[in-house]
Motif scaffolding. Structure first.
Motif, PDB file in Angstrom:
ATOM      1  N   ALA A   1       0.847  -1.199   0.000  1.00 18.60           N
ATOM      2  CA  ALA A   1       0.000   0.000   0.000  1.00 18.60           C
ATOM      3  C   ALA A   1       0.884   1.252   0.000  1.00 18.60           C
ATOM      4  O   ALA A   1       0.592   2.248  -0.659  1.00 18.60           O
ATOM      5  CB  ALA A   1      -0.910   0.000   1.222  1.00 18.60           C
ATOM      6  N   ARG A   2       1.983   1.185   0.727  1.00 25.25           N
ATOM      7  CA  ARG A   2       2.919   2.312   0.785  1.00 25.25           C
ATOM      8  C   ARG A   2       3.578   2.538  -0.578  1.00 25.25           C
ATOM      9  O   ARG A   2       3.719   3.662  -1.039  1.00 25.25           O
ATOM     10  CB  ARG A   2       3.975   2.007   1.865  1.00 25.25           C
ATOM     11  CG  ARG A   2       4.875   3.129   2.258  1.00 25.25           C
ATOM     12  CD  ARG A   2       4.165   4.343   2.753  1.00 25.25           C
ATOM     13  NE  ARG A   2       3.266   4.106   3.876  1.00 25.25           N
ATOM     14  CZ  ARG A   2       2.495   5.049   4.435  1.00 25.25           C
ATOM     15  NH1 ARG A   2       2.527   6.291   3.987  1.00 25.25           N
ATOM     16  NH2 ARG A   2       1.697   4.752   5.437  1.00 25.25           N
ATOM     17  N   LEU A   3       3.961   1.432  -1.227  1.00 24.29           N
ATOM     18  CA  LEU A   3       4.592   1.529  -2.551  1.00 24.29           C
ATOM     19  C   LEU A   3       3.701   2.257  -3.548  1.00 24.29           C
ATOM     20  O   LEU A   3       4.176   3.020  -4.395  1.00 24.29           O
ATOM     21  CB  LEU A   3       4.892   0.122  -3.095  1.00 24.29           C
ATOM     22  CG  LEU A   3       6.208  -0.530  -2.671  1.00 24.29           C
ATOM     23  CD1 LEU A   3       6.257  -1.978  -3.144  1.00 24.29           C
ATOM     24  CD2 LEU A   3       7.410   0.248  -3.227  1.00 24.29           C
ATOM     25  N   ALA A   4       2.385   2.011  -3.422  1.00 23.74           N
ATOM     26  CA  ALA A   4       1.443   2.626  -4.360  1.00 23.74           C
ATOM     27  C   ALA A   4       1.500   4.153  -4.262  1.00 23.74           C
ATOM     28  O   ALA A   4       1.178   4.858  -5.207  1.00 23.74           O
ATOM     29  CB  ALA A   4       0.029   2.123  -4.076  1.00 23.74           C
ATOM     30  N   ARG A   5       1.938   4.668  -3.085  1.00 19.20           N
ATOM     31  CA  ARG A   5       1.980   6.124  -2.903  1.00 19.20           C
ATOM     32  C   ARG A   5       3.355   6.704  -3.200  1.00 19.20           C
ATOM     33  O   ARG A   5       3.542   7.914  -3.178  1.00 19.20           O
ATOM     34  CB  ARG A   5       1.590   6.467  -1.459  1.00 19.20           C
ATOM     35  CG  ARG A   5       0.209   5.941  -1.114  1.00 19.20           C
ATOM     36  CD  ARG A   5      -0.081   6.040   0.349  1.00 19.20           C
ATOM     37  NE  ARG A   5       0.270   7.349   0.899  1.00 19.20           N
ATOM     38  CZ  ARG A   5      -0.006   7.739   2.132  1.00 19.20           C
ATOM     39  NH1 ARG A   5      -0.637   6.902   2.938  1.00 19.20           N
ATOM     40  NH2 ARG A   5       0.342   8.918   2.569  1.00 19.20           N
ATOM     41  N   TRP A   6       4.337   5.843  -3.382  1.00 17.95           N
ATOM     42  CA  TRP A   6       5.707   6.315  -3.616  1.00 17.95           C
ATOM     43  C   TRP A   6       6.026   6.315  -5.113  1.00 17.95           C
ATOM     44  O   TRP A   6       5.405   5.572  -5.885  1.00 17.95           O
ATOM     45  CB  TRP A   6       6.702   5.401  -2.887  1.00 17.95           C
ATOM     46  CG  TRP A   6       6.756   5.598  -1.393  1.00 17.95           C
ATOM     47  CD1 TRP A   6       5.962   6.421  -0.643  1.00 17.95           C
ATOM     48  CD2 TRP A   6       7.637   4.945  -0.470  1.00 17.95           C
ATOM     49  NE1 TRP A   6       6.303   6.321   0.690  1.00 17.95           N
ATOM     50  CE2 TRP A   6       7.331   5.421   0.825  1.00 17.95           C
ATOM     51  CE3 TRP A   6       8.660   4.000  -0.599  1.00 17.95           C
ATOM     52  CZ2 TRP A   6       8.011   4.994   1.961  1.00 17.95           C
ATOM     53  CZ3 TRP A   6       9.337   3.567   0.534  1.00 17.95           C
ATOM     54  CH2 TRP A   6       9.016   4.067   1.802  1.00 17.95           C
ATOM     55  N   PRO A   7       7.025   7.115  -5.515  1.00 16.50           N
ATOM     56  CA  PRO A   7       7.427   7.140  -6.925  1.00 16.50           C
ATOM     57  C   PRO A   7       7.831   5.746  -7.430  1.00 16.50           C
ATOM     58  O   PRO A   7       8.334   4.927  -6.664  1.00 16.50           O
ATOM     59  CB  PRO A   7       8.643   8.070  -6.927  1.00 16.50           C
ATOM     60  CG  PRO A   7       8.573   8.853  -5.670  1.00 16.50           C
ATOM     61  CD  PRO A   7       7.820   8.036  -4.682  1.00 16.50           C
TER      62      PRO A   7
END
Ligand code: C2E
Ligand code: CA
Ligand code: CA
Length: 395
Positions: free
Chosen positions: A223-229
């Motif tokens: 879920a965090r990756l989805a918000r990161w570049p």
């Protein structure tokens, strides 16, 4: 308990609560503090004892010829005296708190490993009770009741969101740019304490609870990756036993699909020890995960007993050199040689190499000269709460 023979005792001595001190006095003081820890220990051990660093804030010592519980208590009391005075950093006192766990050992290799585990349990008890030290006895180790209680507390923590992932940057060795992070679990207790994984992962791994904890870590990281570049990746630690579970494939796949994240941005770290048992099953399971497109890292490389023969067909993308080699590579020619050999070996098999435990720029620069690909360690940052990580690295 110590039997009345002239036996050796294995001790684990730890400098505790260093994180709080660094927060208070700044990370620059960390070197100084570790040096003081090592220097004072030299005043404690006798010439016939053997000791080695396990970590910057932890040592293992073999105290020779300890004939009784009383003798051990004397040795422990001396340890307490040696750390009684605070260390003064730029004129400000920094209290030094040590805890120790002891266990009897009688010199054979297999006993050493056992004694190490028992001393670890005694250390855990000492920390829990805020005692200077504890000695392992079958009754004093964590009993089934204590362990069950911890598992129940973990269940509540998981449900109530008291488990968090902290993120430690992984840095490109050449460009010194951020390439991603390793997610490391922390437990925020109701009394505002932050508990590190060495105090709960082992227990969790002996119970079913490790499963929901890990599945939560995977989902939360994705879920965090989805918000990161797109260029950033996240590594999640996977307990070896979970590789034997079929669920892991669907958990990983579902999380990636739900959040629309490219699989190659998720890295799963498994320790080298997975190669010891159930080798065939482990290897095929790793290959299946890799078929999904996720990257696999072999963690703590150099500490296991894997043979080079399987290296050829190993379904992994990355090797992480264990921090104990990295930490000492500038002082120990042997550790330096191991680090260099692992980098060359991995590159010959087209694997990326990560060095963890990079605590100063000398080590970082030498690793870059040796063509190590990725660096991770306190010199860049400690594992940070996610908001702090995102602020610091503007992601
Ligand atoms: P690990 O996977 O080997 O993680 C690296 C550990 O080294 C982390 O400890 C990290 O804080 C520490 N470290 C990083 N840089 C430095 C440095 O420069 N110097 C030194 N001395 N240490 C450094 P941490 O966070 O306490 O985690 C300990 C272990 O707990 C991890 O070792 C991993 O095996 C396990 N763990 C952590 N999170 C999880 C998780 O979500 N699931 C599972 N199964 N295990 C986890
Ligand atoms: Ca790891
Ligand atoms: Ca590691």
């Amino acid at each position: 308990m110590i039997s009345p023979r002239k036996n050796s005792v294995l001790g684990l001595v730890e400098l505790t609560d260093t994180d709080d001190l660094f927060e208070l006095h700044g990370t620059a003081s960390s070197r100084a503090l570790h040096d003081v820890f090592h220097d004072r220990l030299k005043g404690w051990v006798r010439s016939r004892d053997q000791w080695r660093l396990l970590d910057n804030n932890r040592i293992c010592v073999i105290l020779k010829d300890i004939g009784s519980q009383g003798e051990l208590e004397l040795a422990a009391a001396k340890l307490g005296r040696i750390f009684k005075e605070p260390h003064y950093h730029r004129g400000r006192p920094m209290p030094l708190e040590v805890r120790a766990g002891f266990a009897e050992v009688n010199g054979r290799d297999k006993d050493l490993k056992l004694a190490m585990q028992q001393a670890g349990m005694a250390l855990w008890q000492a920390k829990k009770k805020s005692h200077l030290f504890d000695v392992y006895s079958p009754q004093c180790g964590m009993n089934a009741g204590d362990e069950q209680k911890l598992v129940e507390q973990l269940e509540v923590a998981l449900e109530q969101g008291a488990l968090q992932l902290y993120y430690q940057p992984k840095i490109h060795a050449g460009y010194r740019s951020l390439i991603g992070a390793e997610a490391l679990m922390r437990w925020h207790t109701t009394d505002q304490k932050v508990i590190t994984p060495d105090q709960f992962i082992d227990v969790a791994e002996r119970h079913e609870i490790i499963k929901p904890m890990t599945w939560w870590a995977i989902k939360s990281a994705v879920a965090r990756l989805a918000r990161w570049p797109d260029q950033l990746s996240i590594a999640v630690n996977i307990s070896p036993a979970l590789l034997l579970e079929d669920d892991i494939l669907s958990v990983v796949q579902d999380a990636l699909e739900i959040h629309g994240v490219t699989p190659a941005r998720l890295n799963l770290e498994v320790t080298e020890s997975i190669m010891v048992d159930n080798q065939d099953v482990m290897l095929s399971q790793l290959a299946r995960l890799r078929d999904l497109g996720v990257k696999i890292s072999l963690d703590d490389f150099g500490t296991g007993f894997s043979s080079l023969a399987y290296f050829r067909d190993l379904p992994v993308d990355e090797i992480k050199i264990d921090k104990n080699f990295v930490l000492r590579m500038m002082e120990s020619e042997k550790d330096h040689a191991i680090v260099k050999a692992v980098i060359d070996l991995a590159h010959n098999f087209s694997l990326k190499v990560v060095a963890e435990g990079v605590e100063n720029l000398d080590i970082a620069n030498r690793l870059a000269e040796l063509h190590c690909d990725i660096l991770q360690g306190y010199v860049f940052d400690r594992p940070l709460p996610v908001e702090e990580f995102e602020r610091q690295y503007r992601v």
